[in-house]
Design a protein around this motif. Sequence first.
Motif, PDB file in Angstrom:
ATOM      1  N   ARG A 123     -52.857  -2.816  35.929  1.00 55.56           N
ATOM      2  CA  ARG A 123     -52.644  -2.693  37.344  1.00 55.56           C
ATOM      3  C   ARG A 123     -53.174  -0.763  37.234  1.00 55.56           C
ATOM      4  NH1 ARG A 123     -49.137  -1.530  42.073  1.00 55.56           N
ATOM      5  NH2 ARG A 123     -48.328  -3.317  42.167  1.00 55.56           N
ATOM      6  N   VAL A 124     -54.063  -0.724  38.134  1.00 60.49           N
ATOM      7  CA  VAL A 124     -54.899   0.432  37.767  1.00 60.49           C
ATOM      8  C   VAL A 124     -54.694   2.064  38.414  1.00 60.49           C
ATOM      9  CG1 VAL A 124     -57.516   0.921  37.499  1.00 60.49           C
ATOM     10  CG2 VAL A 124     -57.251  -0.459  37.252  1.00 60.49           C
ATOM     11  N   ILE A 125     -53.985   2.343  37.535  1.00 57.82           N
ATOM     12  CA  ILE A 125     -53.562   4.219  38.497  1.00 57.82           C
ATOM     13  C   ILE A 125     -54.047   4.738  38.339  1.00 57.82           C
ATOM     14  CG2 ILE A 125     -51.234   4.914  38.739  1.00 57.82           C
ATOM     15  CD1 ILE A 125     -50.487   2.001  37.328  1.00 57.82           C
ATOM     16  N   PRO A 126     -54.971   5.763  38.309  1.00 55.18           N
ATOM     17  CA  PRO A 126     -55.450   6.902  38.704  1.00 55.18           C
ATOM     18  C   PRO A 126     -54.705   8.048  37.670  1.00 55.18           C
ATOM     19  CG  PRO A 126     -56.121   6.902  40.660  1.00 55.18           C
ATOM     20  CD  PRO A 126     -55.519   5.318  39.930  1.00 55.18           C
ATOM     21  N   ALA A 127     -54.772   8.849  36.386  1.00 53.64           N
ATOM     22  CA  ALA A 127     -53.824   9.428  36.076  1.00 53.64           C
ATOM     23  C   ALA A 127     -52.969  10.363  36.642  1.00 53.64           C
ATOM     24  CB  ALA A 127     -54.355  10.399  34.537  1.00 53.64           C
ATOM     25  N   GLU A 128     -53.728  11.466  37.718  1.00 45.70           N
ATOM     26  CA  GLU A 128     -53.074  12.398  38.728  1.00 45.70           C
ATOM     27  C   GLU A 128     -52.081  11.864  39.397  1.00 45.70           C
ATOM     28  OE1 GLU A 128     -54.365  16.124  41.121  1.00 45.70           O
ATOM     29  OE2 GLU A 128     -56.146  14.551  40.651  1.00 45.70           O
ATOM     30  N   MET A 129     -52.645  10.260  39.723  1.00 43.44           N
ATOM     31  CA  MET A 129     -51.270   9.522  40.512  1.00 43.44           C
ATOM     32  C   MET A 129     -50.114   9.372  40.010  1.00 43.44           C
ATOM     33  SD  MET A 129     -51.548   6.145  42.487  1.00 43.44           S
ATOM     34  CE  MET A 129     -53.175   6.676  43.131  1.00 43.44           C
ATOM     35  N   TYR A 130     -50.772   8.768  38.163  1.00 43.07           N
ATOM     36  CA  TYR A 130     -49.576   8.560  37.406  1.00 43.07           C
ATOM     37  C   TYR A 130     -48.436   9.428  36.694  1.00 43.07           C
ATOM     38  CZ  TYR A 130     -47.283   5.277  33.817  1.00 43.07           C
ATOM     39  OH  TYR A 130     -46.516   5.204  32.543  1.00 43.07           O
ATOM     40  N   LEU A 131     -49.447  10.375  36.991  1.00 45.13           N
ATOM     41  CA  LEU A 131     -47.970  11.952  36.200  1.00 45.13           C
ATOM     42  C   LEU A 131     -47.557  12.142  37.231  1.00 45.13           C
ATOM     43  CD1 LEU A 131     -51.007  13.703  34.388  1.00 45.13           C
ATOM     44  CD2 LEU A 131     -49.437  11.922  33.489  1.00 45.13           C
ATOM     45  N   SER A 132     -47.871  11.660  39.096  1.00 46.03           N
ATOM     46  CA  SER A 132     -47.201  12.612  39.638  1.00 46.03           C
ATOM     47  C   SER A 132     -46.259  12.506  40.818  1.00 46.03           C
ATOM     48  CB  SER A 132     -48.187  12.831  40.962  1.00 46.03           C
ATOM     49  OG  SER A 132     -49.375  13.855  40.861  1.00 46.03           O
ATOM     50  N   ASN A 133     -46.084  10.666  39.924  1.00 47.25           N
ATOM     51  CA  ASN A 133     -45.309   9.616  40.084  1.00 47.25           C
ATOM     52  C   ASN A 133     -44.266   8.297  39.459  1.00 47.25           C
ATOM     53  OD1 ASN A 133     -46.334   9.987  43.625  1.00 47.25           O
ATOM     54  ND2 ASN A 133     -48.153   9.393  43.054  1.00 47.25           N
ATOM     55  N   PHE A 134     -45.032   8.657  38.921  1.00 46.98           N
ATOM     56  CA  PHE A 134     -44.021   7.705  37.641  1.00 46.98           C
ATOM     57  C   PHE A 134     -42.640   8.706  37.350  1.00 46.98           C
ATOM     58  CE2 PHE A 134     -42.149   6.426  33.016  1.00 46.98           C
ATOM     59  CZ  PHE A 134     -42.517   5.319  33.100  1.00 46.98           C
ATOM     60  N   ALA A 135     -41.308   7.436  37.277  1.00 44.49           N
ATOM     61  CA  ALA A 135     -40.225   8.150  36.906  1.00 44.49           C
ATOM     62  C   ALA A 135     -39.118   6.669  36.224  1.00 44.49           C
ATOM     63  CB  ALA A 135     -39.380   8.610  38.057  1.00 44.49           C
ATOM     64  N   SER A 136     -38.743   7.879  34.739  1.00 42.44           N
ATOM     65  CA  SER A 136     -38.326   5.844  34.646  1.00 42.44           C
ATOM     66  C   SER A 136     -37.101   6.918  33.792  1.00 42.44           C
ATOM     67  CB  SER A 136     -38.921   5.692  33.051  1.00 42.44           C
ATOM     68  OG  SER A 136     -38.286   4.416  32.857  1.00 42.44           O
ATOM     69  N   ASP A 137     -35.449   6.237  33.809  1.00 42.82           N
ATOM     70  CA  ASP A 137     -34.685   6.652  33.308  1.00 42.82           C
ATOM     71  C   ASP A 137     -34.396   6.365  31.942  1.00 42.82           C
ATOM     72  OD1 ASP A 137     -33.877   4.153  34.234  1.00 42.82           O
ATOM     73  OD2 ASP A 137     -32.187   5.228  35.861  1.00 42.82           O
ATOM     74  N   ARG A 138     -35.370   5.134  31.569  1.00 42.81           N
ATOM     75  CA  ARG A 138     -34.928   4.137  30.648  1.00 42.81           C
ATOM     76  C   ARG A 138     -33.459   3.243  30.614  1.00 42.81           C
ATOM     77  NH1 ARG A 138     -35.661   9.423  26.889  1.00 42.81           N
ATOM     78  NH2 ARG A 138     -36.950   9.877  27.522  1.00 42.81           N
ATOM     79  N   SER A 139     -33.095   2.928  31.870  1.00 37.01           N
ATOM     80  CA  SER A 139     -31.906   1.652  31.959  1.00 37.01           C
ATOM     81  C   SER A 139     -32.594   0.190  31.557  1.00 37.01           C
ATOM     82  CB  SER A 139     -31.630   2.232  33.798  1.00 37.01           C
ATOM     83  OG  SER A 139     -31.996   1.481  34.705  1.00 37.01           O
ATOM     84  N   HIS A 140     -34.040  -0.050  31.890  1.00 38.92           N
ATOM     85  CA  HIS A 140     -34.275  -1.331  31.642  1.00 38.92           C
ATOM     86  C   HIS A 140     -34.255  -1.256  29.943  1.00 38.92           C
ATOM     87  CE1 HIS A 140     -37.908   1.764  31.010  1.00 38.92           C
ATOM     88  NE2 HIS A 140     -38.469   0.503  30.630  1.00 38.92           N
ATOM     89  N   MET A 141     -34.257  -0.771  29.257  1.00 38.31           N
ATOM     90  CA  MET A 141     -34.211  -0.446  27.897  1.00 38.31           C
ATOM     91  C   MET A 141     -32.551  -0.488  27.506  1.00 38.31           C
ATOM     92  SD  MET A 141     -37.398  -0.965  27.048  1.00 38.31           S
ATOM     93  CE  MET A 141     -37.177  -0.936  25.214  1.00 38.31           C
ATOM     94  N   LEU A 142     -32.199  -0.499  28.186  1.00 38.19           N
ATOM     95  CA  LEU A 142     -29.426  -1.133  27.888  1.00 38.19           C
ATOM     96  C   LEU A 142     -30.173  -2.291  28.175  1.00 38.19           C
ATOM     97  CD1 LEU A 142     -28.592   2.256  29.770  1.00 38.19           C
ATOM     98  CD2 LEU A 142     -28.777   2.274  27.191  1.00 38.19           C
ATOM     99  N   ASP A 143     -29.134  -2.449  26.461  1.00 42.78           N
ATOM    100  CA  ASP A 143     -27.971  -3.808  27.826  1.00 42.78           C
ATOM    101  C   ASP A 143     -27.086  -3.669  27.994  1.00 42.78           C
ATOM    102  OD1 ASP A 143     -25.940  -3.427  25.380  1.00 42.78           O
ATOM    103  OD2 ASP A 143     -26.771  -3.596  24.023  1.00 42.78           O
ATOM    104  N   GLU A 144     -26.304  -5.378  28.716  1.00 39.70           N
ATOM    105  CA  GLU A 144     -25.260  -5.119  29.500  1.00 39.70           C
ATOM    106  C   GLU A 144     -24.171  -4.735  29.169  1.00 39.70           C
ATOM    107  OE1 GLU A 144     -24.287  -9.372  29.703  1.00 39.70           O
ATOM    108  OE2 GLU A 144     -26.325  -9.874  30.230  1.00 39.70           O
ATOM    109  N   GLN A 145     -23.881  -4.046  27.139  1.00 36.94           N
ATOM    110  CA  GLN A 145     -23.038  -2.961  26.877  1.00 36.94           C
ATOM    111  C   GLN A 145     -23.719  -1.408  26.720  1.00 36.94           C
ATOM    112  OE1 GLN A 145     -23.629  -6.563  24.625  1.00 36.94           O
ATOM    113  NE2 GLN A 145     -22.006  -6.896  26.427  1.00 36.94           N
ATOM    114  N   GLY A 146     -24.903  -1.805  27.516  1.00 37.09           N
ATOM    115  CA  GLY A 146     -24.712   0.055  27.678  1.00 37.09           C
ATOM    116  C   GLY A 146     -25.796   0.359  26.103  1.00 37.09           C
TER     117      GLY A 146
END
Length: 198
Positions: A123-146
């Motif tokens: 998936r190729v994303i122009p940097a301006e598009m990436y910087l404008s649209n990417f968001a992560s609350d990092r919840s994908h890096m938590l286990d079931e216990q948080g």
Amino acid sequence: MSTFSKSDFIYTSCYCEENVYKLCETLHEKFSIPLSKIYAIFISNEDKQVLFWKQKNQVDHFYPVVWDYHVIALIKGEKGEPNIIFDLDSTLEFPCDFNVYLLSAIYPRRFARIVQEHQAYFRVIPAEMYLSNFASDRSHMLDEQGNWLQPPPDYEPIKTKDCTMNIDHFINMTKNTSSNQYGTVYTLKEFIEIFMNH
């Protein structure tokens, strides 16, 4: 290519999507690279099993690292200049000529059959598009216990005005999808045709 050093960039292990976000910012703000020349590239597949060689986490040079996804950056060269790859997790030269990176990290010829069995999409994303649209609350890096699977970066999570979490849209590799928020998905063959140095 010798202008750059890994120490110029923010790095947190196992947060490649944020590393590349910050790398795009730094390339533009510190090194004055036009955003129009920079791309963020998510690499994954439907099975969430893509193979990479020449990675810091690689235990044996023969056996690849298997990532659920990986993110790298690319600077598109001017006429006569090579396209170059930035991968903060790679043991190759930094940054690395596109062709060298491709044939060393993504598609070593002697492992062609196993690479094809774990077909990667890009998936190729122009940097301006990436910087404008990417968001992560990092919840994908938590286990079931948080608890954190890996310690998070020490800066605030990346968010947009309207969104705090959309990483799944970038990791999704539904073929031939294209959008003005999440870039365009290519096969390996298409990716090579677009970016390979001649």
